[in-house]
Write a protein that holds these residues in place. Sequence first.
Motif, PDB file in Angstrom:
ATOM      1  N   HIS A  24       0.858  -1.179   0.000  1.00  0.00           N
ATOM      2  CA  HIS A  24       0.000   0.000   0.000  1.00  0.00           C
ATOM      3  C   HIS A  24       0.898   1.235   0.000  1.00  0.00           C
ATOM      4  O   HIS A  24       2.096   1.137   0.259  1.00  0.00           O
ATOM      5  CB  HIS A  24      -0.846  -0.001   1.279  1.00  0.00           C
ATOM      6  CG  HIS A  24      -2.312   0.200   1.070  1.00  0.00           C
ATOM      7  ND1 HIS A  24      -2.840   1.228   0.306  1.00  0.00           N
ATOM      8  CD2 HIS A  24      -3.391  -0.477   1.563  1.00  0.00           C
ATOM      9  CE1 HIS A  24      -4.163   1.161   0.344  1.00  0.00           C
ATOM     10  NE2 HIS A  24      -4.523   0.134   1.099  1.00  0.00           N
ATOM     11  N   ASP A  25       0.313   2.386  -0.241  1.00  0.00           N
ATOM     12  CA  ASP A  25       1.099   3.621  -0.160  1.00  0.00           C
ATOM     13  C   ASP A  25       1.187   4.112   1.289  1.00  0.00           C
ATOM     14  O   ASP A  25       0.442   3.656   2.167  1.00  0.00           O
ATOM     15  CB  ASP A  25       0.470   4.709  -1.031  1.00  0.00           C
ATOM     16  CG  ASP A  25      -0.882   5.151  -0.507  1.00  0.00           C
ATOM     17  OD1 ASP A  25      -1.003   6.306  -0.057  1.00  0.00           O
ATOM     18  OD2 ASP A  25      -1.829   4.336  -0.549  1.00  0.00           O
ATOM     19  N   MET A  26       2.104   5.034   1.520  1.00  0.00           N
ATOM     20  CA  MET A  26       2.267   5.667   2.830  1.00  0.00           C
ATOM     21  C   MET A  26       1.964   7.153   2.703  1.00  0.00           C
ATOM     22  O   MET A  26       2.605   7.847   1.909  1.00  0.00           O
ATOM     23  CB  MET A  26       3.693   5.468   3.349  1.00  0.00           C
ATOM     24  CG  MET A  26       3.993   6.218   4.637  1.00  0.00           C
ATOM     25  SD  MET A  26       3.040   5.632   6.052  1.00  0.00           S
ATOM     26  CE  MET A  26       4.032   4.193   6.505  1.00  0.00           C
ATOM     27  N   VAL A  51       4.956  -2.899   2.475  1.00  0.00           N
ATOM     28  CA  VAL A  51       5.605  -2.774   1.176  1.00  0.00           C
ATOM     29  C   VAL A  51       5.083  -1.462   0.579  1.00  0.00           C
ATOM     30  O   VAL A  51       4.011  -1.423  -0.017  1.00  0.00           O
ATOM     31  CB  VAL A  51       5.290  -3.958   0.250  1.00  0.00           C
ATOM     32  CG1 VAL A  51       6.003  -3.803  -1.096  1.00  0.00           C
ATOM     33  CG2 VAL A  51       5.655  -5.288   0.905  1.00  0.00           C
ATOM     34  N   PRO A  52       5.803  -0.364   0.760  1.00  0.00           N
ATOM     35  CA  PRO A  52       5.265   0.950   0.373  1.00  0.00           C
ATOM     36  C   PRO A  52       5.300   1.166  -1.140  1.00  0.00           C
ATOM     37  O   PRO A  52       6.362   1.180  -1.758  1.00  0.00           O
ATOM     38  CB  PRO A  52       6.186   1.937   1.089  1.00  0.00           C
ATOM     39  CG  PRO A  52       7.472   1.192   1.280  1.00  0.00           C
ATOM     40  CD  PRO A  52       7.110  -0.249   1.445  1.00  0.00           C
ATOM     41  N   THR A  53       4.130   1.325  -1.734  1.00  0.00           N
ATOM     42  CA  THR A  53       4.036   1.463  -3.188  1.00  0.00           C
ATOM     43  C   THR A  53       4.211   2.906  -3.650  1.00  0.00           C
ATOM     44  O   THR A  53       4.447   3.151  -4.837  1.00  0.00           O
ATOM     45  CB  THR A  53       2.676   0.950  -3.679  1.00  0.00           C
ATOM     46  OG1 THR A  53       1.637   1.661  -2.995  1.00  0.00           O
ATOM     47  CG2 THR A  53       2.539  -0.549  -3.389  1.00  0.00           C
ATOM     48  N   ALA A  54       4.053   3.839  -2.739  1.00  0.00           N
ATOM     49  CA  ALA A  54       4.237   5.260  -3.046  1.00  0.00           C
ATOM     50  C   ALA A  54       4.347   6.007  -1.725  1.00  0.00           C
ATOM     51  O   ALA A  54       3.907   5.514  -0.687  1.00  0.00           O
ATOM     52  CB  ALA A  54       3.072   5.813  -3.865  1.00  0.00           C
ATOM     53  N   LEU A  55       4.936   7.184  -1.782  1.00  0.00           N
ATOM     54  CA  LEU A  55       5.013   8.063  -0.621  1.00  0.00           C
ATOM     55  C   LEU A  55       4.279   9.355  -0.949  1.00  0.00           C
ATOM     56  O   LEU A  55       4.583  10.016  -1.956  1.00  0.00           O
ATOM     57  CB  LEU A  55       6.466   8.358  -0.258  1.00  0.00           C
ATOM     58  CG  LEU A  55       7.343   7.161   0.124  1.00  0.00           C
ATOM     59  CD1 LEU A  55       8.770   7.627   0.382  1.00  0.00           C
ATOM     60  CD2 LEU A  55       6.783   6.433   1.345  1.00  0.00           C
ATOM     61  N   ASP A  69       6.628   7.751  -6.546  1.00  0.00           N
ATOM     62  CA  ASP A  69       6.433   6.356  -6.946  1.00  0.00           C
ATOM     63  C   ASP A  69       7.655   5.538  -6.521  1.00  0.00           C
ATOM     64  O   ASP A  69       8.792   5.891  -6.849  1.00  0.00           O
ATOM     65  CB  ASP A  69       6.244   6.328  -8.464  1.00  0.00           C
ATOM     66  CG  ASP A  69       6.145   4.935  -9.057  1.00  0.00           C
ATOM     67  OD1 ASP A  69       6.155   3.951  -8.310  1.00  0.00           O
ATOM     68  OD2 ASP A  69       6.057   4.854 -10.302  1.00  0.00           O
ATOM     69  N   THR A  70       7.447   4.447  -5.805  1.00  0.00           N
ATOM     70  CA  THR A  70       8.558   3.643  -5.277  1.00  0.00           C
ATOM     71  C   THR A  70       8.864   2.402  -6.106  1.00  0.00           C
ATOM     72  O   THR A  70       9.628   1.542  -5.664  1.00  0.00           O
ATOM     73  CB  THR A  70       8.243   3.185  -3.839  1.00  0.00           C
ATOM     74  OG1 THR A  70       7.077   2.350  -3.870  1.00  0.00           O
ATOM     75  CG2 THR A  70       8.009   4.374  -2.919  1.00  0.00           C
ATOM     76  N   THR A  71       8.295   2.287  -7.294  1.00  0.00           N
ATOM     77  CA  THR A  71       8.446   1.062  -8.089  1.00  0.00           C
ATOM     78  C   THR A  71       9.895   0.607  -8.206  1.00  0.00           C
ATOM     79  O   THR A  71      10.204  -0.582  -8.072  1.00  0.00           O
ATOM     80  CB  THR A  71       7.852   1.260  -9.499  1.00  0.00           C
ATOM     81  OG1 THR A  71       6.474   1.623  -9.389  1.00  0.00           O
ATOM     82  CG2 THR A  71       7.965  -0.020 -10.320  1.00  0.00           C
ATOM     83  N   ASP A  72      10.810   1.545  -8.444  1.00  0.00           N
ATOM     84  CA  ASP A  72      12.203   1.194  -8.724  1.00  0.00           C
ATOM     85  C   ASP A  72      12.912   0.505  -7.551  1.00  0.00           C
ATOM     86  O   ASP A  72      13.921  -0.184  -7.759  1.00  0.00           O
ATOM     87  CB  ASP A  72      12.996   2.445  -9.123  1.00  0.00           C
ATOM     88  CG  ASP A  72      12.599   2.973 -10.491  1.00  0.00           C
ATOM     89  OD1 ASP A  72      11.926   2.233 -11.235  1.00  0.00           O
ATOM     90  OD2 ASP A  72      12.946   4.122 -10.800  1.00  0.00           O
ATOM     91  N   ILE A  73      12.420   0.666  -6.344  1.00  0.00           N
ATOM     92  CA  ILE A  73      13.115   0.078  -5.191  1.00  0.00           C
ATOM     93  C   ILE A  73      12.519  -1.249  -4.736  1.00  0.00           C
ATOM     94  O   ILE A  73      13.116  -1.945  -3.905  1.00  0.00           O
ATOM     95  CB  ILE A  73      13.124   1.044  -3.990  1.00  0.00           C
ATOM     96  CG1 ILE A  73      11.720   1.157  -3.371  1.00  0.00           C
ATOM     97  CG2 ILE A  73      13.692   2.400  -4.376  1.00  0.00           C
ATOM     98  CD1 ILE A  73      11.691   1.871  -2.032  1.00  0.00           C
ATOM     99  N   ALA A  99       1.513   0.801 -12.856  1.00  0.00           N
ATOM    100  CA  ALA A  99       1.051  -0.482 -13.390  1.00  0.00           C
ATOM    101  C   ALA A  99       2.088  -1.577 -13.164  1.00  0.00           C
ATOM    102  O   ALA A  99       1.739  -2.751 -12.988  1.00  0.00           O
ATOM    103  CB  ALA A  99       0.743  -0.332 -14.884  1.00  0.00           C
ATOM    104  N   ASP A 100       3.367  -1.223 -13.160  1.00  0.00           N
ATOM    105  CA  ASP A 100       4.424  -2.216 -12.973  1.00  0.00           C
ATOM    106  C   ASP A 100       4.366  -2.866 -11.595  1.00  0.00           C
ATOM    107  O   ASP A 100       4.935  -3.950 -11.394  1.00  0.00           O
ATOM    108  CB  ASP A 100       5.796  -1.573 -13.170  1.00  0.00           C
ATOM    109  CG  ASP A 100       6.062  -1.178 -14.610  1.00  0.00           C
ATOM    110  OD1 ASP A 100       5.393  -1.719 -15.508  1.00  0.00           O
ATOM    111  OD2 ASP A 100       6.930  -0.310 -14.838  1.00  0.00           O
ATOM    112  N   GLN A 101       3.699  -2.243 -10.646  1.00  0.00           N
ATOM    113  CA  GLN A 101       3.651  -2.808  -9.303  1.00  0.00           C
ATOM    114  C   GLN A 101       2.728  -4.020  -9.206  1.00  0.00           C
ATOM    115  O   GLN A 101       2.816  -4.787  -8.242  1.00  0.00           O
ATOM    116  CB  GLN A 101       3.247  -1.729  -8.299  1.00  0.00           C
ATOM    117  CG  GLN A 101       4.331  -0.682  -8.112  1.00  0.00           C
ATOM    118  CD  GLN A 101       3.950   0.398  -7.126  1.00  0.00           C
ATOM    119  OE1 GLN A 101       2.839   0.427  -6.593  1.00  0.00           O
ATOM    120  NE2 GLN A 101       4.872   1.313  -6.876  1.00  0.00           N
ATOM    121  N   VAL A 102       1.858  -4.210 -10.178  1.00  0.00           N
ATOM    122  CA  VAL A 102       1.063  -5.441 -10.199  1.00  0.00           C
ATOM    123  C   VAL A 102       1.989  -6.648 -10.279  1.00  0.00           C
ATOM    124  O   VAL A 102       1.767  -7.669  -9.620  1.00  0.00           O
ATOM    125  CB  VAL A 102       0.061  -5.420 -11.370  1.00  0.00           C
ATOM    126  CG1 VAL A 102      -0.605  -6.786 -11.539  1.00  0.00           C
ATOM    127  CG2 VAL A 102      -0.994  -4.340 -11.140  1.00  0.00           C
TER     128      VAL A 102
END
Length: 293
Positions: A24-26, A51-55, A69-73, A99-102
Amino acid sequence: MTTNDDAVLYQRDPAYIPRIAAVHDMCGYGKCSLTAAIPILSAAGCDVCPVPTALFSAHTMYKDYTFHDTTDILNDYLDAWVKEGVELDGVYSGFLGSADQVAIIQRLYREYPNALRLVDPVMGDGGHMYPTYTAELCEAMGALADGADVLMPNLTEASILTGRDYPGKNLTPEEATDWVGALLDLGAKSVVLKGIDRGDGKIRNYVATAAAGTDGVLELAHEKLPYMIHGTGDAFASALCGAVMAGRTLADSARIAGEFVRSAMRSTRNQPHFEERGVSFELSLGELTGLVK
């Protein structure tokens, strides 16, 4: 035949604390997402691994907010879990940053095949997508419905997932059952359709399992309070997941979550600037702690 009243998704050992990945996001301000999921699931006796998906500085209903967006980490983040031998009993997913986080969530499904898949397909409300969402992200989110142990959309999200027009929240029982059937057709093992409002002072949620089918759809009604608060959807989904992991049936879990939100909204009304600050669930956490005492 299994009914929706006796569908137990997790057999809880009273001495064991289940571990849940909360994807989820934070938000720094606004009482939603991980700032709701962590305390609510913890109160229900779960070990929460975010698992933070965004800040966000605050959620997107505020005029001013920052978004990262935290996708890269995230793959490195999960690689470290693998190296440490982290074990999971559930994967609870919500707001995604891209979308890549799916694929990140699907990775968790592969690496933890016995973990419950608890999917809150957070995409929008009131017939509108959230500002950071795109058509590509919404389409990708649909992949999580197939195989979900619990799929928990509101009606806006149900319309996106099924490709149907958004009908407004005032559905008859027959129409709600039809929508639940369409969601089950996506491959979900069970569905909780949230937030149906007929304007009669009640908020209704609809519960169904693939095993019982639409003939066994349950309607659960809760008192609607005369004001709206941000974050109630995340509080509901987190409380439902906590009750499921406490060993309650799906229907009982949905009832518990609905009453938890109603109780939290009563507390919220007493806070300064309550319509802005989000749902104040802190004083209601004991309701969930009581599930595992």
